[in-house]
Design a protein around this motif. Structure first.
Motif, mmCIF file in Angstrom:
data_model
loop_
_atom_site.group_PDB
_atom_site.id
_atom_site.type_symbol
_atom_site.label_atom_id
_atom_site.label_comp_id
_atom_site.label_asym_id
_atom_site.label_seq_id
_atom_site.Cartn_x
_atom_site.Cartn_y
_atom_site.Cartn_z
ATOM 1 N N THR A 114 8.076 12.925 -0.634
ATOM 2 C CA THR A 114 7.527 12.915 -1.897
ATOM 3 C C THR A 114 7.730 11.579 -2.430
ATOM 4 O OG1 THR A 114 9.778 13.495 -2.985
ATOM 5 C CG2 THR A 114 8.039 15.342 -2.821
ATOM 6 N N ASP A 115 6.719 11.018 -3.265
ATOM 7 C CA ASP A 115 6.568 9.564 -3.702
ATOM 8 C C ASP A 115 8.113 9.228 -4.270
ATOM 9 O OD1 ASP A 115 3.912 10.180 -3.249
ATOM 10 O OD2 ASP A 115 3.338 10.071 -5.155
ATOM 11 N N ASN A 116 8.411 8.026 -3.632
ATOM 12 C CA ASN A 116 9.673 7.359 -4.097
ATOM 13 C C ASN A 116 9.880 5.964 -4.016
ATOM 14 O OD1 ASN A 116 11.152 7.007 -1.126
ATOM 15 N ND2 ASN A 116 9.973 8.615 -1.060
ATOM 16 N N ALA A 134 3.397 2.865 2.908
ATOM 17 C CA ALA A 134 4.856 3.025 2.493
ATOM 18 C C ALA A 134 5.344 4.220 2.734
ATOM 19 C CB ALA A 134 5.026 2.764 0.993
ATOM 20 N N HIS A 135 4.638 5.359 2.858
ATOM 21 C CA HIS A 135 4.836 6.833 3.184
ATOM 22 C C HIS A 135 5.166 6.648 4.618
ATOM 23 C CE1 HIS A 135 4.597 9.701 0.046
ATOM 24 N NE2 HIS A 135 3.418 9.254 -0.413
ATOM 25 N N VAL A 136 4.324 5.859 5.588
ATOM 26 C CA VAL A 136 4.764 5.872 6.825
ATOM 27 C C VAL A 136 5.824 5.290 7.088
ATOM 28 C CG1 VAL A 136 3.923 5.050 8.990
ATOM 29 C CG2 VAL A 136 2.411 5.831 7.412
ATOM 30 N N ASN A 182 0.874 -1.080 0.179
ATOM 31 C CA ASN A 182 -0.012 0.109 0.109
ATOM 32 C C ASN A 182 0.732 1.236 0.136
ATOM 33 O OD1 ASN A 182 -1.538 2.304 1.212
ATOM 34 N ND2 ASN A 182 -3.293 0.608 1.301
ATOM 35 N N HIS A 183 0.607 1.970 -0.980
ATOM 36 C CA HIS A 183 1.358 3.486 -1.113
ATOM 37 C C HIS A 183 1.260 4.210 0.362
ATOM 38 C CE1 HIS A 183 2.959 6.994 -3.192
ATOM 39 N NE2 HIS A 183 1.986 7.536 -2.576
ATOM 40 N N LEU A 184 0.164 4.107 1.079
ATOM 41 C CA LEU A 184 0.053 5.139 2.220
ATOM 42 C C LEU A 184 1.073 4.694 3.382
ATOM 43 C CD1 LEU A 184 -3.598 6.200 1.793
ATOM 44 C CD2 LEU A 184 -1.572 7.635 1.063
ATOM 45 N N VAL A 239 0.022 14.021 3.644
ATOM 46 C CA VAL A 239 -0.404 15.090 2.850
ATOM 47 C C VAL A 239 0.059 15.267 1.674
ATOM 48 C CG1 VAL A 239 -1.912 16.682 4.464
ATOM 49 C CG2 VAL A 239 0.452 16.368 4.503
ATOM 50 N N SER A 240 -0.368 15.142 0.420
ATOM 51 C CA SER A 240 0.340 15.189 -0.800
ATOM 52 C C SER A 240 -0.954 15.774 -1.888
ATOM 53 C CB SER A 240 0.804 13.922 -1.127
ATOM 54 O OG SER A 240 -0.274 13.078 -1.733
ATOM 55 N N GLY A 241 -0.585 15.793 -2.972
ATOM 56 C CA GLY A 241 -1.388 16.124 -4.167
ATOM 57 C C GLY A 241 -2.459 15.176 -4.272
ATOM 58 N N GLY A 242 -2.079 13.858 -4.024
ATOM 59 C CA GLY A 242 -2.976 12.957 -4.195
ATOM 60 C C GLY A 242 -4.007 12.314 -3.003
ATOM 61 N N HIS A 243 -3.123 12.669 -1.914
ATOM 62 C CA HIS A 243 -3.992 12.282 -0.592
ATOM 63 C C HIS A 243 -3.797 13.112 0.909
ATOM 64 C CE1 HIS A 243 -0.059 10.549 -0.555
ATOM 65 N NE2 HIS A 243 -0.238 9.792 -1.821
ATOM 66 N N SER A 244 -4.864 13.110 1.355
ATOM 67 C CA SER A 244 -4.720 13.951 2.797
ATOM 68 C C SER A 244 -5.408 12.745 3.714
ATOM 69 C CB SER A 244 -5.542 15.000 2.762
ATOM 70 O OG SER A 244 -4.881 15.749 1.790
HETATM 71 ZN ZN LIG Z 1 1.951 9.494 -2.195
#
Ligand SMILES: [Zn+2]
Lengths: 345, 240
Positions: free
Chosen positions: A307-309, A119-121, A115-117, A140-145
């Protein structure tokens, strides 16, 4: 497992416009290489899915090669492949998932669709070490909050709330456009705001006291546009810096207020902020101020990890392996609306 | 020689292994919406079926389209990533060429596949091995008249083109794709093989570039349409 014995994980991220490739060993970052198609999207004022998908296909092989070179590794050193399976743009996700399956099959190593979210964590562990259990995460990003309660990033992530309309980053883009600032709007608003006053204009704060952990930025965006239009119609000059600062203040006020309310409600002492908007200087400053006042420890990964990576995907893959989670099968779908409660597929 | 071929440029998800003389194993599943889920297991299956390992593969070939882009990219991405892990070249072959080759026809004909939006991807052939015109994307009633038409586009638009012109095969087969690739790979010098596989910068998104394609080329997609995207004007007013 520790140190050199830990598996090397290749992470692949293609949920939006960044082709991100990461290599990690345990909690150690070995490479984080990104090819972005942002320039191609700029003239459209937003990410065009087909343009992003085309760019991912072209960028994948060279980006993987350059990540391997940076880490001083060969394909045969890779012990597992992790990939963003969702949420994100369907066609873009599909390119990354196809690549990950082929690398997994070709190298004979396990595959983890993640899951992308989450992964951000997970990525913050590459910078600040193991994540306290539980933590609260504000993404928080352009795609999710999203506001998340994270008992264990490898297997238990709970959604407390999310935006009911625009993502925070999307509001930044739209307000930037109204102010004549370039896309993507976040960095430009941030820069412009430094010479303005956050209290100059009282913009509305959606869902400020509604008792939920949801966000709403659509009303704020419209209020800014209306304010600017009225001044323009009256022939007045627009105080761009003040508008940017006041808009930004409204966004980060709500974000940090709700994040700390969540910490209090669930008696959690660690707050993590991730996603592209985490690079915003005012968000970092106000979050720090409010965390200090509340006795909460704040963790914000450095901008390149916010940022996404690909490193974030590899980091979560690494967590899943350490937790003994079963790998994914080769027939997993890319799921553009994968719920946050599904950490891996 | 052991060629792994796959094609996802049509609703058929297909994979095959070819040893230079014959097709050793082939898998075909028709499902327009699940290319990403079906392809990797299909590759695994054909390898297992002939007890081969990816290590034994000497070239990977993918159908380069034209075809609906989302599915098309799955095949090309898979081919290029598999080839990279094994350390062999990945190639692309125009999917319409593979359908033409499979027909074994010796007289002129057309190949047409579904391009969605009421259009077809098509090309004109002198015989099974010789493309004379295309690939192009057009509406079915703009196809040149009279010649027989093979490929799924013929069936979908049978009313428009005339039912008596519709012929087989309907879908590409990875077996035919592999056989065509094997024919072209045989006798190539290592230098020439590397040159054909080299991916140039930029995308094929003009008809002229696509028509110039050699039968065996780099593993990159033939798009024929530009992305749908509008350059925005001034922001819409929120106040009336
Ligand atoms: Zn993202």
């Amino acid at each position: 497992m520790s140190g050199r014995d830990e598996p090397i994980v290749l992470g692949i991220e293609t949920s939006c416009d960044e082709t991100g490739i990461g290599l990690v060993r345990g909690h150690t970052l070995l490479a984080n290489t990104i090819a972005s198609s942002m320039e191609e999207h700029a003239r459209f004022g937003g990410v065009v899915p087909e343009v992003a998908s085309r760019a991912h296909l072209e960028a994948m092989a060279p980006t993987v090669e350059s990540a391997l070179a940076k880490a001083g590794l060969r394909f045969s050193d890779i012990d597992a492949v992790a990939v963003t399976a969702g949420p994100g743009l369907a066609g873009a996700l599909l390119v990354g998932v196809a690549a990950a399956k082929a690398y997994s099959l070709g190298l004979g190593v396990p595959l983890y669709g993640v899951n992308h979210l989450a992964a951000h964590v997970a990525v913050d562990q590459l910078e600040h070490g193991p994540l306290p259990k539980p933590s609260i995460a504000l993404l928080v990003s352009g795609g999710h909050s999203s506001l998340l309660l994270v008992p264990d990033v490898a297997q238990d992530v709970i959604s407390l709330g999310s935006t009911v309309d625009d993502a925070a980053g999307e509001a930044f883009d739209k307000v930037a456009r109204v102010l004549g600032l370039p896309f993507p709007g976040g960095p430009h608003i941030d820069r412009s705001a430094t010479s303005g006053s956050g209290t100059a204009i009282a913009f509305p704060r959606g869902k400020y006291d509604d008792g939920t952990f949801d966000f709403s930025f659509s009303g704020l965006k419209t209020a800014v546009a209306r304010w600017v239009e009225a001044r323009t119609a009256a022939g007045e000059t627009i105080p761009v810096a003040d508008v940017a600062a006041s808009f930004q203040e409204a966004v980060v006020d709500v974000l940090t207020r709700k994040a700390l309310q969540a910490c209090r409600r669930y008696d959690v002492k660690d707050l993590l902020i991730g996603g592209g908007v985490a690079a915003n200087s005012r968000l970092r400053a106000l979050a720090q101020e409010r965390c200090d006042a509340a006795g909460v420890r704040l963790r914000v990964p450095r901008p390149g990890l916010c940022t996404d990576n690909g490193a974030m995907v590899a980091a979560l893959g690494s967590e899943l392996i350490a937790a003994g989670i079963q790998p994914s099968t080769l027939d997993i779908p890319a799921d553009s609306s994968l719920p946050i409660t599904t950490v891996n597929v | 020689m052991l060629v792994l071929a796959l094609d996802t440029a049509t609703p058929a998800v297909t994979a095959a292994l070819h040893d230079g003389a014959r097709v050793l194993a082939e898998s075909t599943t028709v499902d327009a919406r699940r290319h990403g889920e079906l392809l990797a297991p299909a590759v695994e299956r054909v390898l297992r079926e002939c007890d081969a390992s990816l290590r034994d593969v000497t070239a990977v070939v993918a159908g380069a389209g034209p075809g609906p882009y989302t599915g098309l990219r799955v095949g090309l991405m898979t081919a290029s990533a598999l080839a990279a892990t094994v350390g062999v070249h990945a190639y692309g072959i125009c999917t319409l060429d593979a359908i033409a080759f499979a027909s074994g026809r010796t007289e002129p004909f057309l190949v047409a596949t579904d391009a969605r939006r009421k259009e077809v991807f098509w090309a004109r052939y002198g015989d099974a091995r010789t493309r004379l015109d295309g690939p192009r994307v057009d509406r079915p009633h703009d196809l040149p008249g009279e010649l027989p038409v093979i490929g799924a586009g013929a069936r979908i638009y049978a009313e428009t083109i005339g039912p008596d012109r519709v012929a087989d095969p309907e879908y590409p087969s990875a077996g035919a794709l592999a056989a065509l690739a094997a024919e072209h790979l045989a006798g190539l010098t290592p230098e020439r093989a590397a040159e054909l596989a080299r991916v140039p910068d930029g995308r094929i998104d003009s008809v002229e570039q696509a028509i110039e394609l050699a039968v065996l080329g780099p593993a990159r997609p033939i798009y024929l349409r530009r992305p749908d995207a509008q350059i925005p004007g001034a922001p819409k007013k929120v106040t009336a």
